[in-house]
Motif scaffolding. Sequence first.
Motif, PDB file in Angstrom:
ATOM      1  N   ASN A 134       0.836  -1.201   0.000  1.00 40.11           N
ATOM      2  CA  ASN A 134       0.000   0.000   0.000  1.00 40.11           C
ATOM      3  C   ASN A 134       0.877   1.260   0.000  1.00 40.11           C
ATOM      4  O   ASN A 134       1.859   1.338   0.743  1.00 40.11           O
ATOM      5  CB  ASN A 134      -0.905   0.002   1.237  1.00 40.11           C
ATOM      6  CG  ASN A 134      -1.940   1.109   1.192  1.00 40.11           C
ATOM      7  OD1 ASN A 134      -1.625   2.279   1.360  1.00 40.11           O
ATOM      8  ND2 ASN A 134      -3.185   0.745   0.961  1.00 40.11           N
ATOM      9  N   ILE A 181     -14.002  -6.991  -1.610  1.00 42.66           N
ATOM     10  CA  ILE A 181     -13.005  -6.222  -0.873  1.00 42.66           C
ATOM     11  C   ILE A 181     -13.034  -6.574   0.607  1.00 42.66           C
ATOM     12  O   ILE A 181     -14.105  -6.640   1.216  1.00 42.66           O
ATOM     13  CB  ILE A 181     -13.259  -4.704  -1.035  1.00 42.66           C
ATOM     14  CG1 ILE A 181     -13.270  -4.326  -2.511  1.00 42.66           C
ATOM     15  CG2 ILE A 181     -12.196  -3.902  -0.289  1.00 42.66           C
ATOM     16  CD1 ILE A 181     -13.762  -2.918  -2.774  1.00 42.66           C
ATOM     17  N   ASP A 182     -11.842  -6.790   1.183  1.00 46.02           N
ATOM     18  CA  ASP A 182     -11.712  -6.978   2.624  1.00 46.02           C
ATOM     19  C   ASP A 182     -11.673  -5.592   3.264  1.00 46.02           C
ATOM     20  O   ASP A 182     -10.656  -4.898   3.189  1.00 46.02           O
ATOM     21  CB  ASP A 182     -10.436  -7.768   2.927  1.00 46.02           C
ATOM     22  CG  ASP A 182     -10.182  -7.927   4.418  1.00 46.02           C
ATOM     23  OD1 ASP A 182     -10.961  -7.385   5.226  1.00 46.02           O
ATOM     24  OD2 ASP A 182      -9.191  -8.593   4.774  1.00 46.02           O
ATOM     25  N   ASN A 183     -12.771  -5.180   3.886  1.00 47.43           N
ATOM     26  CA  ASN A 183     -12.859  -3.831   4.439  1.00 47.43           C
ATOM     27  C   ASN A 183     -12.033  -3.622   5.699  1.00 47.43           C
ATOM     28  O   ASN A 183     -11.946  -2.497   6.207  1.00 47.43           O
ATOM     29  CB  ASN A 183     -14.326  -3.475   4.730  1.00 47.43           C
ATOM     30  CG  ASN A 183     -14.964  -2.721   3.572  1.00 47.43           C
ATOM     31  OD1 ASN A 183     -14.278  -2.287   2.651  1.00 47.43           O
ATOM     32  ND2 ASN A 183     -16.275  -2.573   3.601  1.00 47.43           N
ATOM     33  N   SER A 185      -8.802  -4.391   5.716  1.00 49.45           N
ATOM     34  CA  SER A 185      -7.421  -4.431   5.231  1.00 49.45           C
ATOM     35  C   SER A 185      -7.079  -3.240   4.348  1.00 49.45           C
ATOM     36  O   SER A 185      -7.727  -3.005   3.326  1.00 49.45           O
ATOM     37  CB  SER A 185      -7.202  -5.733   4.451  1.00 49.45           C
ATOM     38  OG  SER A 185      -6.022  -5.681   3.672  1.00 49.45           O
ATOM     39  N   ASP A 186      -6.047  -2.477   4.732  1.00 49.84           N
ATOM     40  CA  ASP A 186      -5.562  -1.381   3.890  1.00 49.84           C
ATOM     41  C   ASP A 186      -5.087  -1.916   2.546  1.00 49.84           C
ATOM     42  O   ASP A 186      -5.274  -1.275   1.504  1.00 49.84           O
ATOM     43  CB  ASP A 186      -4.415  -0.640   4.583  1.00 49.84           C
ATOM     44  CG  ASP A 186      -4.887   0.200   5.756  1.00 49.84           C
ATOM     45  OD1 ASP A 186      -5.853   0.952   5.590  1.00 49.84           O
ATOM     46  OD2 ASP A 186      -4.282   0.107   6.842  1.00 49.84           O
ATOM     47  N   SER A 188      -6.154  -4.629   0.849  1.00 47.33           N
ATOM     48  CA  SER A 188      -7.269  -4.998  -0.016  1.00 47.33           C
ATOM     49  C   SER A 188      -8.000  -3.763  -0.555  1.00 47.33           C
ATOM     50  O   SER A 188      -8.321  -3.680  -1.748  1.00 47.33           O
ATOM     51  CB  SER A 188      -8.253  -5.901   0.739  1.00 47.33           C
ATOM     52  OG  SER A 188      -9.267  -6.371  -0.111  1.00 47.33           O
ATOM     53  N   LYS A 189      -8.241  -2.795   0.305  1.00 53.85           N
ATOM     54  CA  LYS A 189      -8.953  -1.588  -0.124  1.00 53.85           C
ATOM     55  C   LYS A 189      -8.129  -0.801  -1.150  1.00 53.85           C
ATOM     56  O   LYS A 189      -8.669  -0.312  -2.148  1.00 53.85           O
ATOM     57  CB  LYS A 189      -9.292  -0.718   1.092  1.00 53.85           C
ATOM     58  CG  LYS A 189     -10.391  -1.312   1.968  1.00 53.85           C
ATOM     59  CD  LYS A 189     -10.812  -0.386   3.097  1.00 53.85           C
ATOM     60  CE  LYS A 189      -9.747  -0.283   4.178  1.00 53.85           C
ATOM     61  NZ  LYS A 189     -10.233   0.502   5.344  1.00 53.85           N
ATOM     62  N   SER A 192      -7.795  -2.869  -4.568  1.00 50.46           N
ATOM     63  CA  SER A 192      -9.052  -2.877  -5.319  1.00 50.46           C
ATOM     64  C   SER A 192      -9.296  -1.527  -5.991  1.00 50.46           C
ATOM     65  O   SER A 192      -9.768  -1.460  -7.130  1.00 50.46           O
ATOM     66  CB  SER A 192     -10.223  -3.219  -4.392  1.00 50.46           C
ATOM     67  OG  SER A 192     -10.424  -2.205  -3.418  1.00 50.46           O
ATOM     68  N   ALA A 193      -8.943  -0.448  -5.310  1.00 52.93           N
ATOM     69  CA  ALA A 193      -9.141   0.897  -5.874  1.00 52.93           C
ATOM     70  C   ALA A 193      -8.298   1.094  -7.133  1.00 52.93           C
ATOM     71  O   ALA A 193      -8.786   1.641  -8.140  1.00 52.93           O
ATOM     72  CB  ALA A 193      -8.798   1.963  -4.840  1.00 52.93           C
ATOM     73  N   GLU A 209     -19.806  -4.503  -6.355  1.00 52.48           N
ATOM     74  CA  GLU A 209     -18.692  -4.441  -5.400  1.00 52.48           C
ATOM     75  C   GLU A 209     -19.224  -4.866  -4.038  1.00 52.48           C
ATOM     76  O   GLU A 209     -20.146  -4.258  -3.515  1.00 52.48           O
ATOM     77  CB  GLU A 209     -18.152  -3.013  -5.346  1.00 52.48           C
ATOM     78  CG  GLU A 209     -16.934  -2.818  -4.493  1.00 52.48           C
ATOM     79  CD  GLU A 209     -16.429  -1.380  -4.561  1.00 52.48           C
ATOM     80  OE1 GLU A 209     -16.206  -0.791  -3.495  1.00 52.48           O
ATOM     81  OE2 GLU A 209     -16.300  -0.848  -5.690  1.00 52.48           O
ATOM     82  N   ALA A 211     -18.318  -6.442   0.093  1.00 56.69           N
ATOM     83  CA  ALA A 211     -17.299  -6.358   1.145  1.00 56.69           C
ATOM     84  C   ALA A 211     -17.389  -7.549   2.099  1.00 56.69           C
ATOM     85  O   ALA A 211     -18.447  -8.156   2.285  1.00 56.69           O
ATOM     86  CB  ALA A 211     -17.475  -5.062   1.926  1.00 56.69           C
TER      87      ALA A 211
END
Length: 388
Positions: A134, A181-183, A185-186, A188-189, A192-193, A209, A211
Motif C-alpha cells: 500500500n 473487498i476486505d474492508n 485491510s488497507d 485490499s482496499k 481494489s481501488a 462491489e 465487502a
Amino acid sequence: MRKSSFKMVSVLMAVLLMAGVLAGCGGTASNDIKIGILSEMTGGNATFGNSMANGAKMAIKEANAKGGLLGKQITAVIADNKSEPSESANAMTKLATQDKVVAVTGVFSSSNAIAASSVAEASKAPFLAVGATNPKVTVDEKTGKVKDYTFRVCFIDPFQGTVGANFVLNTLKLQKAAVLIDNSSDYSKGLSAFFKDAFTKGGGSILTEEAYLQKDQDFKTVLTKVKASNPEVIYVPGYYEEVGKIVKQARELGITAPIVGGDGWDSPKLVEVASAAALNNTYFTNHYSVDDTSPISKAFVDAYKKEYGQAPDAMAVLGYDAANVLIDAIKRANSTESGKIREALAATKDYPAVTGATTLNTTHDAVKSAVIIEMVDGKQTFKATVKP
C-alpha cells in the motif's frame, strides 16, 4: 565511610552504569551488529511471516559466513507482530528501544507496516518493509510527504492493480468484473481501488462491489449477490485464508468465472483451504516465480531447499532480498548510525536481487517487475512477466 570515599564510590558506580548503558546500545559499542526481523510469525498471515523470516535469516547466515559486516558478525533479532497492527507497533518499539537494533526489515501486511513505520519514524530507526504494497507505507497519508526512515523492496499497489486490470482486459479478454473487498485491510482496499481505476479506464466495467472482513467464514451471501450480477471475472485482492474460502464457496455455488487477485494469495495453504480443483481458472499478480530460470534465482532456490527442505515462496525471496539490500546499505554507509543507513538505503540503485534489479525511488519504493501466476491443478504456473 568518609565523605571523600563515598564520593569516589559514587563516581565509580556512575561510570560503571554508563558503561552498561553504552554496551546495550548496539552498533559500534557491541561485538555484533543487530538487525531486527519484524514479521507475522503467528496469526492469520503466519505463512508469509515465517517464509519472510527464513529468507532474511538465510541472507544473514550467508553474510556472516563471508566475514560479517563492518568487521563484525550480524545477529538477527526476531520479533513477532502476531499479524496485528497494534502488535506490530509494540514489536517495533521493543526492537528499537530495548533490543537496540541498527535497522529493521520484515512485515508483509500493509496495515502492520503502516503501524510499524510510525514507530520507526519517531525513533529514527531505518525500516525496510518486505511485502507491504500500500502506498501509505512509505508516504504519510495526512501530509503527503515521503517518510524519512521507511523503505520497501516490493512493488506498490498502483502498479500491481494496473497489471491485474490489464491482464484481465488484454489477456483474458474480459470486460465485466465483480470485486470483493476486505474492508478490514488497507492492502485490499488500496489494491481494489487501483484495479478498478485501471480497469474502467481500459474500457471495463464494474458490475458489483461487495465487502467482507478478515476471519469471516461464510461468504455465500455476498457470493450470491456477485453471481446475480453475472460477471465475466471476479477480482479478490485479499489474503490466502479468506481467498481460499471465497474460491471454494464460489465454485460450490456454481460460479465458474475466472477469479483474479494479488500477491496476498501466495501461500501453500491456499490450496489446502480452497482445493486444487476449485483453484483452476484463477490467477494472481506476484513478485516472483520459482519457475524463474536465471542463474541467481536457481542458486537461491537450491540454497533455500537445502536450508529449509522446501521450495521458497515469493515472501521468502523478498525476505532474502530485503536483508541483503539492508546489509549492502550498511556496508556502503560504513556505519551503523541510523542517519547514514537511511541515506545509503535512499541511494540504492540496481541492486542485483533475486527478484530483479532493485532501485529505490524518490518515494522509497522499489521499481521492479511483476509476474502473473496461474493456478493449475493446485500448482503455481508462471504465466508472464510485466515490467514497470
